[in-house]
Design an enzyme around this catalytic site. Structure first.
Site, short mmCIF file in Angstrom:
data_model
loop_
_atom_site.label_atom_id
_atom_site.label_comp_id
_atom_site.label_asym_id
_atom_site.label_seq_id
_atom_site.Cartn_x
_atom_site.Cartn_y
_atom_site.Cartn_z
CG LEU A 1 -1.88 -1.26 1.24
CD1 LEU A 1 -2.45 -1.49 2.63
CD2 LEU A 1 -2.99 -1.08 0.21
N PRO A 2 0.27 2.42 -0.33
CG PRO A 2 -1.21 4.06 -1.08
CD PRO A 2 -1.11 2.60 -0.80
CE LYS B 1 12.00 0.03 -0.60
NZ LYS B 1 10.58 -0.21 -0.74
CE LYS C 1 6.00 5.81 1.42
NZ LYS C 1 5.34 4.50 1.25
#
Length: 303
Positions: free
Chosen positions: A66-67, A170, A238
């Site tokens: 999901l974003p 990540k 983000k």
């Protein structure tokens, strides 16, 4: 295959990951607000569900891609969410990119459910071929339980430590990728303004000590002019925000990341948050008044 999976989030990345599961013989139940994305997976052999809760109840385990953490929380714990459907002892595998604090908090919300974080790195084109890399955080035994599914989606996987560990690595890999992208654009512009052939310059850099994975891949999309990496400016910002937050928390001054974040803010202002992240190089093209184009490069990356 002993484990079945619900898959929620069938965008550019998630759709390819779910398709890899199906190709490798796993029973997959899918849900997404995009009905066309659901139909594509059903055509490959998936079963459609009416909600995230319905998908989780049918499968017993759930994967999300999901974003944002906000969307992940809504899918996990909101009305019709995974926690309404997952059985006690079921597993939630979160493949979205989150900050460390976010995934630790979300895992705590998943009471009665075992959690693995499993963000991936390498790009949408590698996900489409099942060759992307998984970065895993969580219990080692839980990782082994679901390792077959992870390896059906990903060519390599690295267990980094407890929940939160994969989020850190990540974010680090994405931070490096955005820094390398801006650097690759500057390098190609120097070559162009220096009178060099851009295609030959691309190949010379690939064969040099200055090469990077990002140059090998995303520079091709710049030289084609499509910029179509399947990843947006908003997503880049983000992830850079996560990196800068970690830098503050860990006491690490991130001067390069801070500058690249500012450049991406400029890119969003110029082209919009939904523009492909590789389009950040167009800021330099516009500033210099020339483009970076060469024949023989693809509009999209393929294996």
């Amino acid at each position: 295959m002993s484990e079945s999976y619900a898959f929620i989030g069938l965008g550019h990345l998630g759709g390819n990951l779910a398709a890899s599961l199906i190709r490798n013989g796993f029973a997959v139940t899918v849900f997404d607000r995009d009905s066309a994305a659901v139909e594509r997976l059903v055509a490959l052999g998936a079963t459609a569900a009416d909600s995230a809760a319905d998908a989780a109840a049918r499968a017993g385990n759930a994967i999300t891609c999901l974003p944002s953490p906000k969307v992940s929380e809504a899918v996990l714990a909101g009305p019709g969410g995974l926690l309404e459907g997952l059985p006690k002892g079921g597993t939630w595998i979160e493949m979205s990119t989150n900050g460390r604090d976010e995934i630790v908090r979300l895992a705590a919300l998943a009471s009665g459910v075992e959690t693995l974080e499993c963000p991936v790195t390498g790009g949408v084109h590698l996900a489409a071929a099942g060759k992307i890399t998984a970065l895993v955080g969580g219990d080692a035994a839980l990782y082994e339980r679901h390792r077959a599914a992870i390896e059906a989606m990903c060519a390599r996987s690295f267990l980094m430590g407890p929940i939160g560990s994969a989020a850190v690595i990540k974010v680090i890999t994405n931070m490096l990728a955005f820094i390398h992208l801006v650097a690759a654009g500057e390098a190609l512009m120097l070559a162009k303004q220096g009178g060099l052939d851009l295609a030959q310059s691309y190949h010379a850099i690939v064969a040099s000590s200055g090469n990077s994975f990002v140059h090998e891949t995303e520079s091709q999309l710049v030289l084609n002019g499509s910029y179509d990496i399947g990843f947006t400016m908003d997503l880049a910002l983000k992830d850079l925000g996560f990196a800068l937050g970690m830098g503050k928390d860990f006491g690490v001054p991130l001067e390069l990341a801070s500058r690249v974040n500012a450049i991406f803010e400029q890119g969003k202002a110029a082209y919009g948050g939904s523009a492909w992240s590789t389009r950040i190089v167009k800021l330099l093209e516009d500033a210099v008044g020339t483009d970076l184009r060469a024949p023989g490069f693809p509009a999209r990356l393929e294996i």
